[in-house]
Structures are given as C-alpha cells and as structure tokens.
Scaffold this motif. Structure first.
Motif, PDB file in Angstrom:
ATOM      1  N   MET A   1       0.824  -1.200   0.000  1.00 23.28           N
ATOM      2  CA  MET A   1       0.000   0.000   0.000  1.00 23.28           C
ATOM      3  C   MET A   1       0.863   1.257   0.000  1.00 23.28           C
ATOM      4  O   MET A   1       0.616   2.177  -0.773  1.00 23.28           O
ATOM      5  CB  MET A   1      -0.920  -0.035   1.219  1.00 23.28           C
ATOM      6  N   ILE A   2       1.868   1.261   0.887  1.00 24.31           N
ATOM      7  CA  ILE A   2       2.694   2.465   0.993  1.00 24.31           C
ATOM      8  C   ILE A   2       3.534   2.676  -0.269  1.00 24.31           C
ATOM      9  O   ILE A   2       3.753   3.814  -0.686  1.00 24.31           O
ATOM     10  CB  ILE A   2       3.585   2.427   2.252  1.00 24.31           C
ATOM     11  N   SER A   3       3.980   1.598  -0.902  1.00 22.82           N
ATOM     12  CA  SER A   3       4.797   1.754  -2.111  1.00 22.82           C
ATOM     13  C   SER A   3       3.974   2.343  -3.258  1.00 22.82           C
ATOM     14  O   SER A   3       4.476   3.188  -4.008  1.00 22.82           O
ATOM     15  CB  SER A   3       5.406   0.416  -2.524  1.00 22.82           C
ATOM     16  N   SER A   9       2.625   9.648  -5.274  1.00 23.20           N
ATOM     17  CA  SER A   9       3.042  10.948  -4.763  1.00 23.20           C
ATOM     18  C   SER A   9       4.165  11.562  -5.593  1.00 23.20           C
ATOM     19  O   SER A   9       4.178  12.769  -5.839  1.00 23.20           O
ATOM     20  CB  SER A   9       3.505  10.828  -3.311  1.00 23.20           C
ATOM     21  N   VAL A  10       5.102  10.734  -6.026  1.00 22.91           N
ATOM     22  CA  VAL A  10       6.201  11.232  -6.856  1.00 22.91           C
ATOM     23  C   VAL A  10       5.666  11.783  -8.171  1.00 22.91           C
ATOM     24  O   VAL A  10       6.084  12.859  -8.620  1.00 22.91           O
ATOM     25  CB  VAL A  10       7.247  10.118  -7.096  1.00 22.91           C
ATOM     26  N   SER A  52      -3.457  13.019   3.243  1.00 28.04           N
ATOM     27  CA  SER A  52      -4.253  12.046   2.487  1.00 28.04           C
ATOM     28  C   SER A  52      -3.844  10.623   2.846  1.00 28.04           C
ATOM     29  O   SER A  52      -4.694   9.749   3.006  1.00 28.04           O
ATOM     30  CB  SER A  52      -4.066  12.253   0.983  1.00 28.04           C
ATOM     31  N   TYR A  53      -2.546  10.394   2.991  1.00 28.12           N
ATOM     32  CA  TYR A  53      -2.082   9.057   3.358  1.00 28.12           C
ATOM     33  C   TYR A  53      -2.577   8.681   4.746  1.00 28.12           C
ATOM     34  O   TYR A  53      -3.028   7.553   4.977  1.00 28.12           O
ATOM     35  CB  TYR A  53      -0.562   8.978   3.307  1.00 28.12           C
ATOM     36  N   ILE A  54      -2.512   9.596   5.677  1.00 33.55           N
ATOM     37  CA  ILE A  54      -2.985   9.308   7.036  1.00 33.55           C
ATOM     38  C   ILE A  54      -4.475   9.027   7.035  1.00 33.55           C
ATOM     39  O   ILE A  54      -4.942   8.121   7.719  1.00 33.55           O
ATOM     40  CB  ILE A  54      -2.624  10.479   7.983  1.00 33.55           C
TER      41      ILE A  54
END
Length: 59
Positions: A1-3, A9-10, A52-54
């Motif tokens: 998920m984080i990747s 995001s990049v 947004s990620y949080i």
C-alpha cells in the motif's frame, strides 16, 4: 500500500512542479522569486499528500 502511494506521490509532485514552472513562465515571475514559489507549493502539496495518506491509513 505504501509503495503504491509513494509512487503516486512522486508523479503528483513531478506534474505539480511542471505546472508551477508553466505558471512562472506565463505570469513572468522574476527569477529571484521562483524558488520561493516552488518551495511554497511543494511544501503545501507534501502536507496534502501526507494528510491524504494518514486519512487512507486510518479509514
């Protein structure tokens, strides 16, 4: 998920910087003010992406 979110995001930061560059050229912002414009926009977009990620993480 984080990747996936980091890759996303990049791409967002890259395209936002391209649009900021176009804005600086179109509005003829002086060279000495452009770093401040880029820094401000990048900081705000980074805050938006982190929040947004949080939100996704705890939703």
């Amino acid at each position: 998920m984080i990747s996936i979110f980091i890759i996303f995001s990049v791409f967002i930061l890259y395209f936002i910087n391209q649009m900021t560059n176009s804005l600086c050229l179109q509005k003829e912002i002086p060279e000495e003010r452009q770093p401040k414009v880029f820094r401000t926009i990048n900081i705000l977009i980074t805050i938006l992406l982190i929040s947004s990620y949080i939100e996704i993480l705890y939703a």
